[in-house]
Design a protein around this motif. Sequence first.
Motif, PDB file in Angstrom:
ATOM      1  N   GLY A   1       0.851  -1.203   0.000  1.00  0.00           N
ATOM      2  CA  GLY A   1       0.000   0.000   0.000  1.00  0.00           C
ATOM      3  C   GLY A   1       0.876   1.239   0.000  1.00  0.00           C
ATOM      4  O   GLY A   1       1.834   1.345  -0.775  1.00  0.00           O
ATOM      5  N   GLY A   2       0.601   2.155   0.911  1.00  0.00           N
ATOM      6  CA  GLY A   2       1.364   3.395   0.961  1.00  0.00           C
ATOM      7  C   GLY A   2       2.831   3.175   1.294  1.00  0.00           C
ATOM      8  O   GLY A   2       3.668   4.036   1.021  1.00  0.00           O
ATOM      9  N   SER A   3       3.154   2.044   1.870  1.00  0.00           N
ATOM     10  CA  SER A   3       4.551   1.765   2.211  1.00  0.00           C
ATOM     11  C   SER A   3       5.298   1.139   1.040  1.00  0.00           C
ATOM     12  O   SER A   3       6.428   0.681   1.180  1.00  0.00           O
ATOM     13  CB  SER A   3       4.605   0.845   3.438  1.00  0.00           C
ATOM     14  OG  SER A   3       3.983   1.477   4.529  1.00  0.00           O
TER      15      SER A   3
ATOM     16  N   SER B   1       6.578  -0.359   7.410  1.00  0.00           N
ATOM     17  CA  SER B   1       5.186  -0.598   7.791  1.00  0.00           C
ATOM     18  C   SER B   1       4.846   0.356   8.924  1.00  0.00           C
ATOM     19  O   SER B   1       5.422   0.265  10.008  1.00  0.00           O
ATOM     20  CB  SER B   1       4.978  -2.049   8.232  1.00  0.00           C
ATOM     21  OG  SER B   1       3.656  -2.201   8.704  1.00  0.00           O
TER      22      SER B   1
ATOM     23  N   THR C   1       2.271   0.492  10.782  1.00  0.00           N
ATOM     24  CA  THR C   1       1.728  -0.197  11.961  1.00  0.00           C
ATOM     25  C   THR C   1       2.628  -1.334  12.431  1.00  0.00           C
ATOM     26  O   THR C   1       2.582  -1.736  13.586  1.00  0.00           O
ATOM     27  CB  THR C   1       0.362  -0.809  11.607  1.00  0.00           C
ATOM     28  OG1 THR C   1       0.542  -1.629  10.444  1.00  0.00           O
ATOM     29  CG2 THR C   1      -0.661   0.264  11.321  1.00  0.00           C
ATOM     30  N   PHE C   2       3.413  -1.871  11.538  1.00  0.00           N
ATOM     31  CA  PHE C   2       4.221  -3.077  11.764  1.00  0.00           C
ATOM     32  C   PHE C   2       3.345  -4.255  12.220  1.00  0.00           C
ATOM     33  O   PHE C   2       3.775  -5.119  12.983  1.00  0.00           O
ATOM     34  CB  PHE C   2       5.352  -2.831  12.770  1.00  0.00           C
ATOM     35  CG  PHE C   2       6.666  -3.398  12.279  1.00  0.00           C
ATOM     36  CD1 PHE C   2       7.383  -2.766  11.279  1.00  0.00           C
ATOM     37  CD2 PHE C   2       7.187  -4.578  12.797  1.00  0.00           C
ATOM     38  CE1 PHE C   2       8.584  -3.290  10.798  1.00  0.00           C
ATOM     39  CE2 PHE C   2       8.394  -5.125  12.322  1.00  0.00           C
ATOM     40  CZ  PHE C   2       9.088  -4.458  11.323  1.00  0.00           C
TER      41      PHE C   2
ATOM     42  N   THR D   1       1.049  -5.346   9.598  1.00  0.00           N
ATOM     43  CA  THR D   1       0.460  -5.744   8.314  1.00  0.00           C
ATOM     44  C   THR D   1       0.939  -7.145   7.924  1.00  0.00           C
ATOM     45  O   THR D   1       2.143  -7.394   7.819  1.00  0.00           O
ATOM     46  CB  THR D   1       0.826  -4.695   7.232  1.00  0.00           C
ATOM     47  OG1 THR D   1       0.395  -3.419   7.708  1.00  0.00           O
ATOM     48  CG2 THR D   1       0.161  -4.979   5.910  1.00  0.00           C
TER      49      THR D   1
ATOM     50  N   THR E   1       3.543  -7.582   4.979  1.00  0.00           N
ATOM     51  CA  THR E   1       4.901  -7.090   5.216  1.00  0.00           C
ATOM     52  C   THR E   1       5.619  -7.937   6.259  1.00  0.00           C
ATOM     53  O   THR E   1       6.796  -8.266   6.100  1.00  0.00           O
ATOM     54  CB  THR E   1       4.841  -5.608   5.635  1.00  0.00           C
ATOM     55  OG1 THR E   1       4.120  -4.913   4.624  1.00  0.00           O
ATOM     56  CG2 THR E   1       6.213  -5.001   5.801  1.00  0.00           C
TER      57      THR E   1
ATOM     58  N   ARG F   1      -0.783   6.471   2.756  1.00  0.00           N
ATOM     59  CA  ARG F   1      -0.761   6.752   1.312  1.00  0.00           C
ATOM     60  C   ARG F   1      -0.197   8.140   0.983  1.00  0.00           C
ATOM     61  O   ARG F   1      -0.129   8.528  -0.182  1.00  0.00           O
ATOM     62  CB  ARG F   1      -2.152   6.548   0.703  1.00  0.00           C
ATOM     63  CG  ARG F   1      -3.275   7.275   1.407  1.00  0.00           C
ATOM     64  CD  ARG F   1      -4.643   6.816   0.912  1.00  0.00           C
ATOM     65  NE  ARG F   1      -5.721   7.383   1.698  1.00  0.00           N
ATOM     66  CZ  ARG F   1      -6.193   6.862   2.817  1.00  0.00           C
ATOM     67  NH1 ARG F   1      -5.655   5.743   3.298  1.00  0.00           N
ATOM     68  NH2 ARG F   1      -7.185   7.418   3.470  1.00  0.00           N
TER      69      ARG F   1
ATOM     70  N   GLN G   1      -4.539   4.224  -5.154  1.00  0.00           N
ATOM     71  CA  GLN G   1      -4.607   4.152  -3.695  1.00  0.00           C
ATOM     72  C   GLN G   1      -4.850   5.537  -3.095  1.00  0.00           C
ATOM     73  O   GLN G   1      -5.732   5.710  -2.245  1.00  0.00           O
ATOM     74  CB  GLN G   1      -3.332   3.561  -3.076  1.00  0.00           C
ATOM     75  CG  GLN G   1      -3.539   3.275  -1.583  1.00  0.00           C
ATOM     76  CD  GLN G   1      -2.280   3.326  -0.730  1.00  0.00           C
ATOM     77  OE1 GLN G   1      -1.231   3.771  -1.170  1.00  0.00           O
ATOM     78  NE2 GLN G   1      -2.390   2.884   0.500  1.00  0.00           N
TER      79      GLN G   1
ATOM     80  N   GLU H   1      -8.620   5.011  -1.909  1.00  0.00           N
ATOM     81  CA  GLU H   1      -8.639   4.672  -0.482  1.00  0.00           C
ATOM     82  C   GLU H   1      -9.087   5.907   0.321  1.00  0.00           C
ATOM     83  O   GLU H   1      -9.655   5.781   1.397  1.00  0.00           O
ATOM     84  CB  GLU H   1      -7.253   4.197  -0.023  1.00  0.00           C
ATOM     85  CG  GLU H   1      -7.294   3.436   1.294  1.00  0.00           C
ATOM     86  CD  GLU H   1      -6.003   2.690   1.617  1.00  0.00           C
ATOM     87  OE1 GLU H   1      -5.933   1.463   1.388  1.00  0.00           O
ATOM     88  OE2 GLU H   1      -5.048   3.333   2.089  1.00  0.00           O
TER      89      GLU H   1
ATOM     90  N   GLN I   1      -9.511   4.696   6.443  1.00  0.00           N
ATOM     91  CA  GLN I   1      -9.665   3.626   5.443  1.00  0.00           C
ATOM     92  C   GLN I   1     -10.261   2.382   6.089  1.00  0.00           C
ATOM     93  O   GLN I   1      -9.724   1.290   5.973  1.00  0.00           O
ATOM     94  CB  GLN I   1      -8.336   3.303   4.724  1.00  0.00           C
ATOM     95  CG  GLN I   1      -7.145   2.923   5.625  1.00  0.00           C
ATOM     96  CD  GLN I   1      -6.559   4.083   6.361  1.00  0.00           C
ATOM     97  OE1 GLN I   1      -6.316   5.127   5.774  1.00  0.00           O
ATOM     98  NE2 GLN I   1      -6.357   3.930   7.661  1.00  0.00           N
TER      99      GLN I   1
ATOM    100  N   VAL J   1     -10.916  -1.320   4.480  1.00  0.00           N
ATOM    101  CA  VAL J   1      -9.984  -2.409   4.180  1.00  0.00           C
ATOM    102  C   VAL J   1      -9.887  -3.393   5.346  1.00  0.00           C
ATOM    103  O   VAL J   1      -9.248  -4.442   5.231  1.00  0.00           O
ATOM    104  CB  VAL J   1      -8.571  -1.885   3.806  1.00  0.00           C
ATOM    105  CG1 VAL J   1      -8.618  -1.072   2.525  1.00  0.00           C
ATOM    106  CG2 VAL J   1      -7.975  -1.063   4.926  1.00  0.00           C
TER     107      VAL J   1
HETATM  108  O1  F6P Z   1      -4.584  -1.272   3.087  1.00  0.00           O
HETATM  109  C1  F6P Z   1      -4.709  -0.511   4.206  1.00  0.00           C
HETATM  110  C2  F6P Z   1      -3.430   0.127   4.651  1.00  0.00           C
HETATM  111  O2  F6P Z   1      -3.605   0.493   5.978  1.00  0.00           O
HETATM  112  C3  F6P Z   1      -2.991   1.318   3.817  1.00  0.00           C
HETATM  113  O3  F6P Z   1      -3.655   2.484   4.143  1.00  0.00           O
HETATM  114  C4  F6P Z   1      -1.535   1.355   4.103  1.00  0.00           C
HETATM  115  O4  F6P Z   1      -0.863   2.162   3.195  1.00  0.00           O
HETATM  116  C5  F6P Z   1      -1.202  -0.111   4.002  1.00  0.00           C
HETATM  117  O5  F6P Z   1      -2.320  -0.771   4.581  1.00  0.00           O
HETATM  118  C6  F6P Z   1       0.072  -0.551   4.680  1.00  0.00           C
HETATM  119  O6  F6P Z   1       0.044  -0.310   6.060  1.00  0.00           O
HETATM  120  P1  F6P Z   1       1.339  -0.348   6.942  1.00  0.00           P
HETATM  121  O7  F6P Z   1       2.269   0.709   6.471  1.00  0.00           O
HETATM  122  O8  F6P Z   1       0.883  -0.116   8.338  1.00  0.00           O
HETATM  123  O9  F6P Z   1       1.963  -1.710   6.793  1.00  0.00           O
END
Ligand code: F6P
Length: 536
Positions: free
Chosen positions: A155-157, A206, A208-209, A211, A214, A268, A349, A353, A497, A500
């Motif tokens: 995604g944004g990462s 990431s 959130t770390f 995901t 990832t 994003r 995205q 999103e 978002q 998702v």
């Molecule tokens: O798909 C949802 C999302 O939260 C996006 O907004 C974000 O870019 C992507 O997942 C990755 O999230 P993260 O950077 O926390 O791994």
Amino acid sequence: MKNINPTTLKSWEKISAHFDIIKHKNIIDFFKENKSRMKEMSYEWEDFYFDFSKNRIDEKVLKIMSGMAVEAGLSDAIKDCFSGKKINVTEDRSVLHTAVRDFSNEKLNHNGLDVIPEIRRIRKKIKEVSDKLINGNWKGYTGKRITHVVNVGIGGSDLGPKMVCEALSFYKNHFKTLFVSNIDGDHVMEILKDCPPETTLFIIVSKTFTTQETLTNAETIRSWFLKEANKNDISKHFIAVSSNLKKIEEFGIDKENIFPMKNWVGGRFSLWSAVGLIISISLGYENFEKLLKGANSMDKHFKEAPFDENIPVIMSFISIWYNNFYGSETEAIIPYTEYLKSFPQYLQQASMESNGKSVDRNGDPVNYQTGTIIWGSTGTNAQHAFFQLIHQGTKLIPADFIGFKKSLHKKNVHHDKLIANFIAQTEALMIGKNQKELASEKVPSDLIPYKIFDGNKPTTSIFIEKLTPYNLGALIAAYEHKIFSQGILWNIFSFDQWGVELGKKLANNVFETINSKKIIKDNSSTKNLINIYMNS
Ligand code: F6P
């Protein structure tokens, strides 16, 4: 922020009334009626030439829509955003990706703390790490310099850094840059095939770390790495960018190699932050800074220009005009450069999103259309793929044409032809071809219906001097602000978002089912699919 249903605004009524008057009018007739249309509907800004005259709008549309932006409180919303108010209400967060690319000396208070010193500290660290890698002082576990840099994120990462590295590959140094995003094990293994463990650096990105994609990829990469190296070598080969410091430490990444992210930079919109580390490593920090400065300059334009001369705001008007009045559901993005081949995907995205929402800022279901479907591909390739449908299909598809006056490799014959196509397509889409013209060309009468082009297909041309880091930064920021303005005018929250989340949760449930071999799903189709997979 004002939370008003746009369809109840006085100006919305005016727009609707005016739409009824001009909806069948032809763009060519607008030109005939107003000899200064081209001048009135095009702006020069720095290296940009922004021409929106080939749209089905007149001066009045621009005027009433500017009135709508005033009525909806767009100015205050912009101020709130840039000053760090928590406009991402459903996540209780500020939206400050613009601060990350701000080079002024002004303070910016967030929760009582000036965030600028921390932003500068991270930028300094991005520079130090990039320089150390580029000049070869950062060595891998066997003492050799790093040759490959792999960004692991989704995604944004992933999309932003990947798109920028690709778009600016003309300016790239010796590093081979690779991107792993999909949870598909074939993706990561294909990338690893090209990577020598002793000279590859992995950046785990990431916010959130947590995901799934990832973390799974990062663990696979760590195991692959540890087949050749020791745990102590991880510090020479793994960097993390995240806001979840605890989780990174658990993963085993050296404290020195951690780039903290703030929750006020949305995923994003994060390529300007340490998420863009791979950009700085592969282009050099100076180019990364130019990218930021270009975006920052577009930020100033967005904040200061009156709405009817404001490029991102006008882009949002055009989008709303076709989406909410003509009923167009999609918008095509056609960059006339192969360097921008991932730009439409990146914008998917950023835009979908953000604005794919059906509940307004009061928590009520909307009774009007919101986010558009973004798609596209590079010209001229797109001309030989889907332009048929834009020219002669049944759908009205407004398109942004993005081109650069100068070619980077100075292949001028190619560039003349490329830009000839860019310009010719905007003309062809607008003028079309009628029966009379075809008859005068002696086209057999039975073929004439198939060769008619209705024309009157809208395009906006964004013609930029040259594809440089600075101009790319400004271009991306223009679209970010278009998305923001749309969200404000549609009265939706653009920076969460939630849509998702459900899929993520159910994927975990299905994964547990597959792992435990106990079918718990009761939907017959879902159960059957799981069964087929488990018995394969
Ligand atoms: O798909 C949802 C999302 O939260 C996006 O907004 C974000 O870019 C992507 O997942 C990755 O999230 P993260 O950077 O926390 O791994």
